[in-house]
Design a protein around this motif. Structure first.
Motif, PDB file in Angstrom:
ATOM      1  N   SER A   1      68.745  60.962  60.963  1.00  0.00           N
ATOM      2  CA  SER A   1      68.747  59.504  61.022  1.00  0.00           C
ATOM      3  C   SER A   1      67.415  58.873  60.642  1.00  0.00           C
ATOM      4  CB  SER A   1      69.163  59.026  62.419  1.00  0.00           C
ATOM      5  OG  SER A   1      68.260  59.511  63.391  1.00  0.00           O
TER       6      SER A   1
ATOM      7  N   LYS B   1      78.703  59.416  63.500  1.00  0.00           N
ATOM      8  CA  LYS B   1      79.193  59.464  62.118  1.00  0.00           C
ATOM      9  C   LYS B   1      78.397  60.467  61.283  1.00  0.00           C
ATOM     10  CE  LYS B   1      82.257  56.315  62.911  1.00  0.00           C
ATOM     11  NZ  LYS B   1      83.652  56.723  63.182  1.00  0.00           N
ATOM     12  N   LEU B   2      77.108  60.550  61.514  1.00  0.00           N
ATOM     13  CA  LEU B   2      76.304  61.530  60.777  1.00  0.00           C
ATOM     14  C   LEU B   2      76.722  62.955  61.120  1.00  0.00           C
ATOM     15  CD1 LEU B   2      72.737  59.924  60.934  1.00  0.00           C
ATOM     16  CD2 LEU B   2      74.228  60.117  58.939  1.00  0.00           C
TER      17      LEU B   2
ATOM     18  N   VAL C   1      75.930  55.727  65.103  1.00  0.00           N
ATOM     19  CA  VAL C   1      75.400  56.252  63.835  1.00  0.00           C
ATOM     20  C   VAL C   1      75.315  57.768  63.884  1.00  0.00           C
ATOM     21  CG1 VAL C   1      73.324  56.408  62.404  1.00  0.00           C
ATOM     22  CG2 VAL C   1      74.147  54.174  63.163  1.00  0.00           C
TER      23      VAL C   1
ATOM     24  N   ASN D   1      70.791  52.419  57.275  1.00  0.00           N
ATOM     25  CA  ASN D   1      71.824  52.318  56.249  1.00  0.00           C
ATOM     26  C   ASN D   1      73.216  52.472  56.845  1.00  0.00           C
ATOM     27  OD1 ASN D   1      71.197  52.128  53.165  1.00  0.00           O
ATOM     28  ND2 ASN D   1      69.509  53.348  53.984  1.00  0.00           N
ATOM     29  N   VAL D   2      73.410  53.515  57.642  1.00  0.00           N
ATOM     30  CA  VAL D   2      74.730  53.795  58.202  1.00  0.00           C
ATOM     31  C   VAL D   2      75.144  52.712  59.193  1.00  0.00           C
ATOM     32  CG1 VAL D   2      76.085  55.430  59.583  1.00  0.00           C
ATOM     33  CG2 VAL D   2      74.501  56.279  57.843  1.00  0.00           C
TER      34      VAL D   2
ATOM     35  N   MET E   1      81.994  53.767  59.265  1.00  0.00           N
ATOM     36  CA  MET E   1      81.440  53.164  60.469  1.00  0.00           C
ATOM     37  C   MET E   1      82.325  52.014  60.929  1.00  0.00           C
ATOM     38  SD  MET E   1      79.301  52.943  62.873  1.00  0.00           S
ATOM     39  CE  MET E   1      77.959  54.057  62.426  1.00  0.00           C
TER      40      MET E   1
ATOM     41  N   VAL F   1      75.778  60.346  53.316  1.00  0.00           N
ATOM     42  CA  VAL F   1      75.337  59.176  54.073  1.00  0.00           C
ATOM     43  C   VAL F   1      76.221  57.972  53.746  1.00  0.00           C
ATOM     44  CG1 VAL F   1      73.464  57.503  54.405  1.00  0.00           C
ATOM     45  CG2 VAL F   1      72.953  59.946  54.316  1.00  0.00           C
ATOM     46  N   SER F   2      76.562  57.821  52.470  1.00  0.00           N
ATOM     47  CA  SER F   2      77.423  56.705  52.085  1.00  0.00           C
ATOM     48  C   SER F   2      78.815  56.852  52.683  1.00  0.00           C
ATOM     49  CB  SER F   2      77.498  56.576  50.559  1.00  0.00           C
ATOM     50  OG  SER F   2      78.238  57.621  49.972  1.00  0.00           O
TER      51      SER F   2
ATOM     52  N   ALA G   1      79.381  58.245  55.653  1.00  0.00           N
ATOM     53  CA  ALA G   1      79.200  57.861  57.058  1.00  0.00           C
ATOM     54  C   ALA G   1      79.176  56.348  57.205  1.00  0.00           C
ATOM     55  CB  ALA G   1      77.908  58.473  57.599  1.00  0.00           C
ATOM     56  N   ARG G   2      78.510  55.674  56.287  1.00  0.00           N
ATOM     57  CA  ARG G   2      78.464  54.205  56.333  1.00  0.00           C
ATOM     58  C   ARG G   2      79.856  53.611  56.125  1.00  0.00           C
ATOM     59  NH1 ARG G   2      74.854  51.406  51.885  1.00  0.00           N
ATOM     60  NH2 ARG G   2      76.485  52.357  50.604  1.00  0.00           N
TER      61      ARG G   2
END
Length: 260
Positions: free
Chosen positions: A133, A123-124, A120, A100-101, A155, A148-149, A151-152
């Motif tokens: 992850s 960002k997490l 990834v 996702n990310v 990105m 999580v959203s 982090a995405r």
């Protein structure tokens, strides 16, 4: 002030016979922590989607770093990247957190798998979810899915500076969360604004008192399709504006029409 990052001029939008936005003017600057507030159903999310280029206005002009946008974001790229965090996180249930990310990088970059995994995880770590992850969205709490959203949304592709978000748009990021989870998200919004690799400018759509006070420096009050009041967040307890007074006191008496 510096040149605006985003400028809306005379933006109008209707759905059927309902006028949602009526000649709205709004300017977003570098470093802004702007909250768009107002009663439910007054067009806050609509204006956010117009800023993101996901929805076209019926009338008016949109300028991104001085360049007029023509059509939607899919029709032509903006001069800067605008990221968005949706109210319901909008994660792919069948993909892991890592997938996702890193979705845009996996789909649209030439980076190798190992490098994307490193980005990834970076960002997490920024959103406090290091080591998560391999989880699926169904294995996460509501607050974790929101992170999580985030982090995405932040990105970026190190091979393309154009892909780094200059502005983040948050659509009700604390909706449905308990007070403690809301505080975690509010702190994260501010942390990402200050942190290298985050995003220094954002627009927050929310109606929650704590989120307004803790994440914004500047406020615009949207009601009946127009911006009725604007000012610093520090002014919300001292302004005499009747709309602001009613909104923050949660009173059913005042100029805001209460739908029974």
């Amino acid at each position: 002030m510096s040149e605006p990052l985003i400028e809306l001029k005379g933006i109008s939008k209707s759905f059927g016979s309902s006028v949602i936005l009526d000649q709205v003017n709004l300017t977003i600057y570098q470093g802004d922590a702007l909250a768009i507030i107002g009663p439910s159903g007054t067009g806050k999310s609509t204006i956010l989607r117009i800023i993101a280029g996901l929805l076209a206005p019926d009338a008016g002009e949109i300028y991104v770093q001085g360049k007029r946008r023509q059509g939607l974001i899919e029709d032509a790229e903006d001069p800067i990247n605008i990221g968005m965090v949706f109210q319901q996180a909008a994660l792919f249930d069948s993909l892991t957190v890592e997938e996702n990310v890193g979705f845009l990088l996996f789909e649209h970059s030439k980076l190798g798998y190992r490098r994307i995994r490193e980005l990834v995880e970076e960002k997490l770590e920024m959103v406090g979810l290091g080591g998560m992850s391999d989880r699926y969205p169904s294995q996460l709490s509501g607050g974790m899915r929101k992170r999580v959203s985030f982090a995405r949304a932040i990105m970026s592709n190190p091979d393309s500076s154009q892909d780094t978000p200059e502005v983040l748009l948050y659509d009700e990021p604390t909706a449905g969360l308990d007070p403690i989870a809301s505080t975690v998200i509010e702190d994260l919004v501010r942390q990402l604004q200050r942190q290298q690799g985050g995003c220094g400018s954002y627009v927050m759509v929310t109606h929650q008192d704590s989120t307004i006070r803790r994440t914004s420096d500047r406020i615009v009050f949207l009601y009946q399709g127009q911006i009725q009041w604007s000012g610093a967040t520090s002014e919300i307890d001292t302004t005499d504006d009747p709309l602001v007074r009613q909104f923050f006191s949660a009173s059913v008496t005042g100029p805001i029409h209460v739908v029974g």
